[in-house]
Design an enzyme around this catalytic site. Structure first.
Site, PDB file in Angstrom:
ATOM      1  N   ALA A   1     -21.093  -9.405  37.972  1.00 29.16           N
ATOM      2  CA  ALA A   1     -21.578  -8.493  36.944  1.00 29.16           C
ATOM      3  C   ALA A   1     -22.463  -7.414  37.540  1.00 29.16           C
ATOM      4  O   ALA A   1     -22.383  -6.232  37.167  1.00 29.16           O
ATOM      5  CB  ALA A   1     -22.335  -9.272  35.869  1.00 29.16           C
TER       6      ALA A   1
ATOM      7  N   ASP B   1     -26.071  -6.370  45.961  1.00 30.22           N
ATOM      8  CA  ASP B   1     -24.932  -6.085  45.090  1.00 30.22           C
ATOM      9  C   ASP B   1     -24.763  -4.584  44.877  1.00 30.22           C
ATOM     10  O   ASP B   1     -23.639  -4.068  44.870  1.00 30.22           O
ATOM     11  CB  ASP B   1     -25.115  -6.795  43.733  1.00 30.22           C
ATOM     12  CG  ASP B   1     -25.104  -8.307  43.872  1.00 30.22           C
ATOM     13  OD1 ASP B   1     -24.377  -8.813  44.748  1.00 30.22           O
ATOM     14  OD2 ASP B   1     -25.828  -8.977  43.115  1.00 30.22           O
TER      15      ASP B   1
ATOM     16  N   ALA C   1     -34.826  -3.951  55.394  1.00 30.02           N
ATOM     17  CA  ALA C   1     -35.534  -2.670  55.433  1.00 30.02           C
ATOM     18  C   ALA C   1     -35.063  -1.772  56.576  1.00 30.02           C
ATOM     19  O   ALA C   1     -35.309  -0.566  56.564  1.00 30.02           O
ATOM     20  CB  ALA C   1     -37.035  -2.915  55.564  1.00 30.02           C
TER      21      ALA C   1
ATOM     22  N   LYS D   1     -23.525 -12.007  40.607  1.00 28.39           N
ATOM     23  CA  LYS D   1     -23.102 -11.034  41.609  1.00 28.39           C
ATOM     24  C   LYS D   1     -21.930 -10.186  41.139  1.00 28.39           C
ATOM     25  O   LYS D   1     -21.880  -8.979  41.398  1.00 28.39           O
ATOM     26  CB  LYS D   1     -22.749 -11.746  42.921  1.00 28.39           C
ATOM     27  CG  LYS D   1     -23.954 -12.356  43.629  1.00 28.39           C
ATOM     28  CD  LYS D   1     -23.597 -12.908  44.994  1.00 28.39           C
ATOM     29  CE  LYS D   1     -23.310 -11.813  45.988  1.00 28.39           C
ATOM     30  NZ  LYS D   1     -24.477 -10.959  46.261  1.00 28.39           N
TER      31      LYS D   1
END
Length: 289
Positions: free
Chosen positions: A50, A235, A205, A48
Site C-alpha cells: 500500500a 517504500d 543517510a 509495504k
C-alpha cells in the site's frame, strides 16, 4: 522486457501488503522487559504494498494495487485511503481474515521497530489476480511468494522487486527480476544479487547506489533533512526509482530523484507521506550539462 512510461503507457501494478499502522512515538524505544511511558499513539494506513502504491500514484503514475484486506471496517478504511491517493483498488481482495496490522514504535531519532500481524495479507488468492499482461510491476515480500510469482510471470513488462523482508528466492524468479531494491543489510544477506543486472542498494543517510553485475554505475546522496520517521522512506524510494526508470530517466537522474523522495518521506510522520509529482524531485541540470 519492455520498459514503458508510467504516465502514458499501461498502469504500474503493485503487489503487496496492506496494513493498519498503529504507531507509538516515544522518546526512546524500550529495552527488553522495559516499559516506556509518554508515548503518543496514531493510526495510519500502511503496509509495504500500500505504501509503494500510494507513493507511486502521488508521484504521477497510474497504479493498480493487488492485495487483500478483511471484510471489516479497517479494510474499508484502507481502501478509502488508497483510492483517495489515486490508487485503483479493484484488485484488492476481501477475505475472512482480519485486515493486517503493524505495531510500530518510533523514537525521537526517527528509528523504528515493527511487529506485523499479517492477517488478510496471508490470504490473497493468486487465482483471482486480474490480468497484468503488458503492465509494469513492483512487488515486495510481505505476501506469499506464489502471489509475487503470479504477477512476475504474468507480465512481459518491467518487473521490480523490493526484497524485503529478506527470504531465499527461486532461481526462476531471480532471473525474471529487472530491478532489485534492497537496503545495505539486505544486500549483505543476498550474495546471489552480486551478479544481477540491476540492483539498487539504499545506504540510509548516505543515499543509494546502483549496481550492474556487481559494479557500481550510479551513486546519489540523500538530501539533508530532519528525520521524523523512517517507516515509509524505503517504500517511497522504491516507488520513485521504479517510476523514474519507467519514464525513461537515466540511472543517475532516477537514483537522485528516488533519494530526494526518500528524504521527503523521512521528514513526514506518515507511513504514506504527502509527495509532489516526480518532476519536483528531479535534479536540476547544471549550466553547460
Amino acid at each position: 522486457m519492455t520498459v514503458r512510461a508510467a504516465a502514458d503507457g499501461p498502469p504500474l501494478v503493485v503487489v503487496g501488503a496492506i496494513n493498519v499502522d498503529l504507531t507509538a512515538r516515544v522518546p526512546r524505544a524500550p529495552a527488553r522487559g522495559e516499559t516506556v511511558s509518554g508515548g503518543i499513539l496514531s493510526r495510519q494506513p500502511g503496509g509495504k504494498g500500500a505504501n509503494q502504491a500510494a507513493a507511486a500514484a502521488k508521484l504521477g503514475a497510474r497504479v493498480r494495487l493487488i492485495g487483500a484486506v478483511g471484510a471489516d471496517d479497517a479494510g474499508d478504511e484502507m481502501r478509502r485511503h488508497l483510492a483517495a491517493a489515486g490508487v485503483d483498488v479493484a484488485g484488492v481482495q476481501r477475505t475472512a481474515e482480519a485486515t493486517g496490522t503493524a505495531l510500530i514504535v518510533v523514537d525521537d531519532s526517527g528509528e523504528n521497530s515493527i511487529v506485523v500481524c499479517p492477517g488478510a495479507n496471508t490470504a490473497i488468492d493468486a487465482q483471482r489476480i486480474p490480468d497484468v499482461s503488458r503492465a509494469a510491476a513492483l512487488a515486495q515480500l510481505e505476501v506469499d511468494l506464489t502471489v509475487v510469482e503470479r504477477v512476475a510471470f504474468g507480465t512481459d513488462g518491467f518487473f521490480a522487486l523490493n526484497v524485503s523482508p529478506v527470504r531465499p528466492l527461486p532461481d526462476a524468479l531471480l532471473q525474471r527480476v529487472d530491478l532489485f531494491i534492497v537496503n545495505e543489510h539486505e544486500y549483505a544477506q543476498l550474495p546471489e544479487l552480486r551478479a544481477r543486472p540491476l540492483v539498487a542498494v539504499t545506504l540510509g543517510a548516505a543515499g543509494a547506489i546502483l549496481l550492474r553485475d556487481g559494479v557500481e554505475i550510479a551513486r546519489a546522496k540523500a538530501p539533508a533533512t530532519s528525520v521524523v520517521s523512517s517507516v515509509g522512506a524505503g517504500d517511497a524510494f522504491a516507488a520513485a526509482l521504479t517510476v523514474a526508470i519507467l519514464r525513461g530517466q537515466d540511472v543517475h537522474t532516477a537514483l537522485a530523484a528516488a533519494c530526494a523522495v526518500g528524504a521527503a518521506a523521512v521528514a513526514d510522520p506518515q507511513s504514506q507521506p504527502d509527495l509532489d509529482p516526480l518532476e519536483a524531485y528531479l535534479p536540476v541540470a547544471r549550466p553547460g550539462r
